[in-house]
Design a protein around this motif. Structure first.
Motif, mmCIF file in Angstrom:
data_model
loop_
_atom_site.group_PDB
_atom_site.id
_atom_site.type_symbol
_atom_site.label_atom_id
_atom_site.label_comp_id
_atom_site.label_asym_id
_atom_site.label_seq_id
_atom_site.Cartn_x
_atom_site.Cartn_y
_atom_site.Cartn_z
ATOM 1 N N ASN A 11 -43.228 102.683 46.582
ATOM 2 C CA ASN A 11 -42.021 102.275 47.296
ATOM 3 C C ASN A 11 -41.046 103.449 47.365
ATOM 4 O OD1 ASN A 11 -41.689 98.781 46.185
ATOM 5 N ND2 ASN A 11 -43.309 99.838 47.283
ATOM 6 N N TYR A 57 -43.065 99.782 51.540
ATOM 7 C CA TYR A 57 -42.930 98.568 50.732
ATOM 8 C C TYR A 57 -44.188 97.705 50.770
ATOM 9 C CZ TYR A 57 -37.965 99.673 50.492
ATOM 10 O OH TYR A 57 -36.765 100.303 50.266
ATOM 11 N N ASN A 93 -42.399 96.119 43.215
ATOM 12 C CA ASN A 93 -43.288 97.268 43.380
ATOM 13 C C ASN A 93 -44.753 96.901 43.229
ATOM 14 O OD1 ASN A 93 -41.381 100.153 42.160
ATOM 15 N ND2 ASN A 93 -40.802 98.503 43.519
#
Length: 273
Positions: A11, A57, A93
């Motif tokens: 991320n 993401y 994450n």
């Protein structure tokens, strides 16, 4: 020599670039994906070539850089994926980490910012998480170079291939990351109790966000255009006062003119004569 390729993934704002720089020693070059104006950073570590993929993401790509990163991973562009996660918000994450693990046979997960997790009273069961996922999980604090040695040893020592399933539905990863968080992460306070989360909840609120942020932007504009003049004027008065007192002191001790100019008016005034 044909180098083996490592994809460095994660991320945004997880310390990925810090890990990249530590591994490559800043021996890197930049380039673009074929047919796209999306920059990449590549560097070398031992006999590996490390590709620093754009922060993303999810593998459900939306932006051009995410699309090329996903394409690179899905087409087997790397022999190994090193996934950098932020230990202070690891649940979010883990979504990307799980997705990449499902399409990459060799995977290493680094839980970065462990120093910050300790400050926030967050504990991550590294061994349990590694056992559950079936991949090597390394605790790191890249800013302090902690965990870097273990990562280097892991990369040089070789990693066994795992069977992969391919990408699954987004709901699966959301549910799975939540399960892993609840099972292997403990926090002294709930996530919503942290100060930064409270601020984010207000600023990012659909109704409160704009009314809150507009005064902030107005204040920033005022400081830039008007407010900065006040400390600037104060500093100017301070320097004038100090210069005059220094001049009086040097005159009292009958210091020669050139040395006085050097001390009071500066080197540039002296050289200009």
């Amino acid at each position: 020599m044909c180098r083996r390729i490592i994809a460095l993934c994660g991320n945004p704002n997880t310390g990925k670039s810090t890990v990249f720089n530590l591994l490559t020693g800043l021996k890197q070059h930049t380039g673009n994906w074929s047919g796209k104006t999306v920059g990449t950073a590549r560097g070398t570590f031992k006999d590996f070539e490390i590709v620093d993929l754009p922060g993303m993401y999810s593998l459900k790509a939306k932006s051009p850089d995410e699309e090329k990163a996903v394409e690179f991973l899905q087409n087997g562009g790397a022999e190994l994926a090193v996934i950098i996660t932020d230990g202070t918000c690891i649940e979010r994450n883990l979504i990307l980490a799980l997705q990449i693990s499902d399409i990459t046979e060799k995977t290493v997960i680094c839980v970065n910012m462990m120093d910050e997790t300790a400050k926030k009273g967050i504990t991550v069961d590294i061994e349990g998480l590694s056992r559950e996922l079936g991949v090597k999980v390394i605790p790191m604090a890249a800013g302090r170079r902690e965990g870097l040695g273990e990562l280097e040893e892991t990369l040089c020592g070789g990693i066994e291939k795992r069977s992969i399933t391919g990408l699954r539905e987004t709901e699966y990863y959301l549910r799975r990351s939540k399960e892993l968080y609840e099972r292997y992460v403990t926090a002294e306070k709930e996530a919503d109790e942290y100060f930064d989360r409270k601020i984010a909840r207000i600023v990012l609120n659909d109704k409160l966000g704009i009314p809150v942020i507009l005064p902030v932007f107005t204040l920033m504009l005022w400081i830039t255009v008007v407010g900065a003049n006040y400390p600037s004027a104060a500093l100017s008065r301070l320097f004038d006062f100090s210069g005059n007192r220094l001049l009086e002191l040097l005159t009292y001790f009958q210091v020669n003119e050139r040395m006085t100019d050097l001390c009071v008016n500066g080197v540039f005034i002296l050289w200009g004569k």
